[in-house]
Design an enzyme around this catalytic site. Structure first.
Site, PDB file in Angstrom:
ATOM      1  N   ILE C 111      -3.673   6.462  -8.163  1.00 20.96           N
ATOM      2  CA  ILE C 111      -4.023   5.925  -9.482  1.00 20.96           C
ATOM      3  C   ILE C 111      -3.527   6.817 -10.612  1.00 20.96           C
ATOM      4  O   ILE C 111      -3.483   6.399 -11.770  1.00 20.96           O
ATOM      5  CB  ILE C 111      -5.553   5.724  -9.586  1.00 20.96           C
ATOM      6  CG1 ILE C 111      -5.936   4.778 -10.724  1.00 20.96           C
ATOM      7  CG2 ILE C 111      -6.289   7.040  -9.771  1.00 20.96           C
ATOM      8  CD1 ILE C 111      -5.770   3.346 -10.372  1.00 20.96           C
ATOM      9  N   ARG C 114       0.091   5.987 -13.986  1.00 18.46           N
ATOM     10  CA  ARG C 114      -0.579   5.123 -14.949  1.00 18.46           C
ATOM     11  C   ARG C 114       0.187   3.870 -15.332  1.00 18.46           C
ATOM     12  O   ARG C 114      -0.385   2.915 -15.829  1.00 18.46           O
ATOM     13  CB  ARG C 114      -0.872   5.935 -16.224  1.00 18.46           C
ATOM     14  CG  ARG C 114      -1.946   6.944 -16.058  1.00 18.46           C
ATOM     15  CD  ARG C 114      -1.868   7.990 -17.144  1.00 18.46           C
ATOM     16  NE  ARG C 114      -0.653   8.803 -16.984  1.00 18.46           N
ATOM     17  CZ  ARG C 114      -0.354   9.869 -17.729  1.00 18.46           C
ATOM     18  NH1 ARG C 114      -1.150  10.227 -18.706  1.00 18.46           N
ATOM     19  NH2 ARG C 114       0.748  10.556 -17.495  1.00 18.46           N
ATOM     20  N   GLU C 120      -8.937  -3.256  -8.428  1.00 14.05           N
ATOM     21  CA  GLU C 120      -9.524  -2.709  -7.213  1.00 14.05           C
ATOM     22  C   GLU C 120     -10.769  -3.500  -6.822  1.00 14.05           C
ATOM     23  O   GLU C 120     -11.496  -4.015  -7.676  1.00 14.05           O
ATOM     24  CB  GLU C 120      -9.888  -1.226  -7.427  1.00 14.05           C
ATOM     25  CG  GLU C 120     -10.359  -0.563  -6.131  1.00 14.05           C
ATOM     26  CD  GLU C 120     -10.587   0.944  -6.245  1.00 14.05           C
ATOM     27  OE1 GLU C 120     -10.249   1.521  -7.302  1.00 14.05           O
ATOM     28  OE2 GLU C 120     -11.110   1.522  -5.282  1.00 14.05           O
ATOM     29  N   HIS C 218      11.549   0.514 -12.005  1.00 19.34           N
ATOM     30  CA  HIS C 218      11.774   1.884 -12.479  1.00 19.34           C
ATOM     31  C   HIS C 218      10.576   2.771 -12.146  1.00 19.34           C
ATOM     32  O   HIS C 218      10.735   3.870 -11.614  1.00 19.34           O
ATOM     33  CB  HIS C 218      12.025   1.899 -13.988  1.00 19.34           C
ATOM     34  CG  HIS C 218      11.920   3.259 -14.595  1.00 19.34           C
ATOM     35  ND1 HIS C 218      12.784   4.276 -14.296  1.00 19.34           N
ATOM     36  CD2 HIS C 218      11.016   3.798 -15.457  1.00 19.34           C
ATOM     37  CE1 HIS C 218      12.441   5.371 -14.959  1.00 19.34           C
ATOM     38  NE2 HIS C 218      11.367   5.113 -15.661  1.00 19.34           N
ATOM     39  N   ARG C 227       6.171  10.384  -4.031  1.00 22.10           N
ATOM     40  CA  ARG C 227       5.244  10.188  -2.921  1.00 22.10           C
ATOM     41  C   ARG C 227       5.926  10.040  -1.565  1.00 22.10           C
ATOM     42  O   ARG C 227       5.246  10.129  -0.528  1.00 22.10           O
ATOM     43  CB  ARG C 227       4.346   8.975  -3.195  1.00 22.10           C
ATOM     44  CG  ARG C 227       3.514   9.124  -4.474  1.00 22.10           C
ATOM     45  CD  ARG C 227       2.724  10.424  -4.520  1.00 22.10           C
ATOM     46  NE  ARG C 227       1.891  10.512  -5.728  1.00 22.10           N
ATOM     47  CZ  ARG C 227       1.071  11.530  -5.970  1.00 22.10           C
ATOM     48  NH1 ARG C 227       0.976  12.548  -5.137  1.00 22.10           N
ATOM     49  NH2 ARG C 227       0.375  11.546  -7.091  1.00 22.10           N
TER      50      ARG C 227
END
Lengths: 306, 306, 306, 306
Positions: C111, C114, C120, C218, C227
């Site tokens: 999260i 942004r 959720e 992007h 990640r």
């Protein structure tokens, strides 16, 4: 750049005042506060306010209760580490606000950076000033033949003279007509005056506008890395360079890290890395057979100083 | 809320320092700076830094060179006008930074507000503290029967006692196992210790975390209007309320406008407006035939104090 | 990963439907649509919807009226050019939406990105499922000795067994108490049941949650570059890798450019570039005297395969 | 609005193609796709792509596995609930992309909405078209006497004729000089031609530009609520209105909720609510003594139809 007497007086008043604060304070930037740095022929940029300093970045990264008792060298080491590993959020903890006077066509490039707060002088509400950007002779460049969005050699002689006079005359005439259409204060009682929000459309794109622009240090570094770059249009680069002097005074350790890991750094693509490994192994690599296009090859050799 | 001696010493040091600045300065907020305001059982919120004041909003709206010589009442009028007509950009020119200690489940609601800068204490890098939120008896509420995401009456007697002891014991036990798995400092030399980034998953959602959180006044007002609202979960509302006291001290004119046009205001839908017109024309409107659902009718009557 | 029969039926229904559209459509991604790709022990990621394809990037960069009649190789060249020169806005013209089931501690890392849209599963409104992440034995790593936020060797023997059983038992027990405190459907008529928004705080951070997550290409590339990186925590990397397969199917030309200029690329700092120039000039540079710290030197040598 | 033959051919080709998709598809918007809707004298807006439909909002709010088997009326009820309680994130799950041709001064207002993706036609790279906005006679308004940023009566007679001819002539002349300075294709071999990035500054602010603009439904509603408002400048309102027709076709249930709770709704300040309560109690409230300024009183009475 020329300021009206009342604008200058406002600036002098602001610079003459001081207060006591518990906040992080940077004397080198305080010394510059409110004073306009001239940019282009009629523009300027001036720092209006700021929040945080080098230590604020460190405190945020450590989520600490105070400034701690660490050595300055430890703090600088952490700042370099954060910049190198693209841990950008601690740099977002510093904020700066500028007042900028700039030509509209520059403002249109600038506003594309969305992660900032902006208040622009409103031409719906107020009358624009009679001020236009006309390039200095050394910035009056021809279209580049090789780069569709770049500049070539400087124009000279009759062509330069003609261009300068066209730019000046068209801007002046359109402004005169703008003023006429507005008929401010009913200068001519027979006319009602065109709405400001419509009359402004007659102005040229080199007319100067103004805004307050506020952003955090991370996003400012991103802005500067793109706009202080040699590929950026000269006119916006001039603003970026003036702002860099202020940032260097404000957060010297962050700025040094920015120079080391952004401004002065270069990215090598996967294919470039393969070429590099062959070169370091002693192979005499040439562009044909390198897997790089001519342009990429040239860029890589330029970075390597070859 | 209890601070370690060294944390308290850091805060005292920060509060003891002062510097001279040309920046907009607000004595009422300076007086609060760095001091933690307790929230919930172990949490706090404290203002760490700020940029701007009521006048900064006005200056940005006018894109002016200084503070001007207008009357205070004119400035307040402009601020009310801006708030009323949702001209939000001038409020973005003020910025504030908080240090917050809060339970993880509250942090998860809070972080949904994306227009802010955050640095959270890293449980990959550091060991979490042994601190958990356990509701005070008066906040131990039953599930609401009418509102699937709300609270009903306060639990009492055996049920309350059991709930409180389950919450406490489970958090404590899980933390003890967390510490054991970490084996920090190789307390037990026969074990290597689980990686911090894995061990943390054993913690409960009421464990306290900390972060630095920075946002601008416009987005802070948006946050407060949602989180200080009676429909917000009590635990995040407690933080919002503590922050409101600081905002009131910081930008009193903006805060008054916020109370008038946001906090104390109400929105009437198209159908509600139709009902209102009928009522003002003297008609005795009832819910059936109003065009409103029962729930909307009840909400409207509540706002009208009927 | 196991789906309930009704969830599986919903997925099958969605996959069974089709409609005719004038929009850019990518058969390779259509084939994957709605089908969950298992990640970790109970998680998944599935693509729910998408907008645009490779050509959409090209069209936006050219602000063109249609798909044009250019060659595919020209389009790919433009995409490479845009990626290389960090012209990021055309990549923002493609959008993708995922449904993800993931442990809460992974959700808390995720999260932090942004620039995305998120919905959720609400534990204020609904009851969470009894599902927790417990690492597979080969991912049960010790704390790294050299890297404060990294992992070392895999735990083995008694220590591994103990850790696994603590993680399982604590999660199960806390969930059982969660259910008990909720007293859903007034299983025990003598109790009212704790509000859902409070009871959830007893859950552990490895409990699975779910969300819809939508972002543009992007920002997705930015997410993936951070990640899917070896420095990212394994648990979030597992999701990034599953998503990469979908992105490769969706926008193959963009993905190739991403691999060349981001994933497979490396950035050299100003000091590293100076070292590189010396090495290419035939000098035998060693870390002492290189101007690089030991860690930077090691990183640079690793990139150069030396 | 006139399109070149090749632009029209591109549009026809795009409209003639179709593919099979598993994605949410909206026939009413498909029918409009790619077709430009004329706005102002030479502008247009056309929908290029979209993601999601009414059901996608519902699915995201429920974080569900499929479209579910609920009734349409339940879905619409949920959408109304979400809109009323400002649960904005589910509306962010729909996305739309437009191609817009608009005067530069309108583009400058529009771009202030930062939560969108934009690719604008580059005047650094390409030559602008010879097209300018000149208001239709019925939109040639005088400056408002009462509202510094508004319009008054329509200009007529000689004044109108003069304004129109000034706007036309200045734009034409400046464009001719722009073309001359560019010297495209070295029309005059004795000149090198001014760089495009500089020559563009001679253009007037009513010159048309183009961009691709993409945003999510929540942010689009925010844009529309501000720009379709009677206080918005007519020229941008014309675009907002054209876009509303497309949004109505695309997500009819969301659009109805938007009309009920945003477009047709009104916000009453704390002081207005106090007045309202007194009026409903039968009191004959007048502006003096109401606690409202004259302007606020007038606004309130207008909303109440009094």
């Amino acid at each position: 750049m020329q300021l009206s007497d009342s604008d200058q007086a406002e600036i002098d008043t602001a610079r003459g005042q001081s207060a006591s604060t518990r906040r992080a304070t940077v004397p080198a930037l305080e010394a510059m506060l409110f004073a306009p740095i001239p940019v282009l022929d009629h523009g300027f940029v001036r720092a209006i306010d700021y929040m945080g300093d080098d230590t604020a970045v460190v405190q945020a990264a450590r989520v600490s209760y105070g400034r701690g008792t660490r050595k300055v060298s430890e703090d600088e080491g952490l700042i370099r580490y954060l910049m190198r590993h693209r841990h950008s959020t601690p740099f977002e903890m510093c904020e700066i606000k500028f007042h900028v006077k700039l030509p509209i066509f520059v403002a249109r490039q600038w506003i594309r950076h969305r992660t900032a707060n902006v208040n622009e002088y409103s031409a719906r509400y107020s009358v624009m000033d009679r001020e236009f950007y006309v390039p200095a002779p050394e910035h009056l460049a021809a279209q580049s033949a090789s780069n569709r969005q770049g500049r070539g050699a400087v124009l000279a002689g009759d062509e330069a003279a003609e261009v300068l006079s066209l730019l000046r005359e068209d801007a002046e005439r359109n402004y005169t007509h703008y003023e006429h259409m507005l008929n401010e204060g009913e200068a001519d009682p027979a006319r009602r005056g065109l709405a400001r929000e419509l009359a402004r459309m007659n102005l040229t794109l080199n007319t100067y506008t103004q805004w307050y622009w506020k952003t955090d240090l991370h996003n400012l570094f991103h802005f500067l890395s793109l706009r202080a770059d040699p590929h950026a249009q000269y006119e916006i680069r001039a603003y970026a360079e003036a702002m860099m002097d202020m940032v260097r005074a404000w957060v010297p350790a962050c700025f040094r890290a920015f120079e080391e890991y952004r401004l002065g750094a270069a990215s090598f693509s996967a294919s470039m890395l393969a070429v590099l490994r062959r070169m370091l192994a002693g192979e005499a690599v040439e562009q044909p057979g390198s897997g790089l296009s001519k342009r990429e090859w040239a860029e890589m050799m330029a970075v390597l100083g070859r």
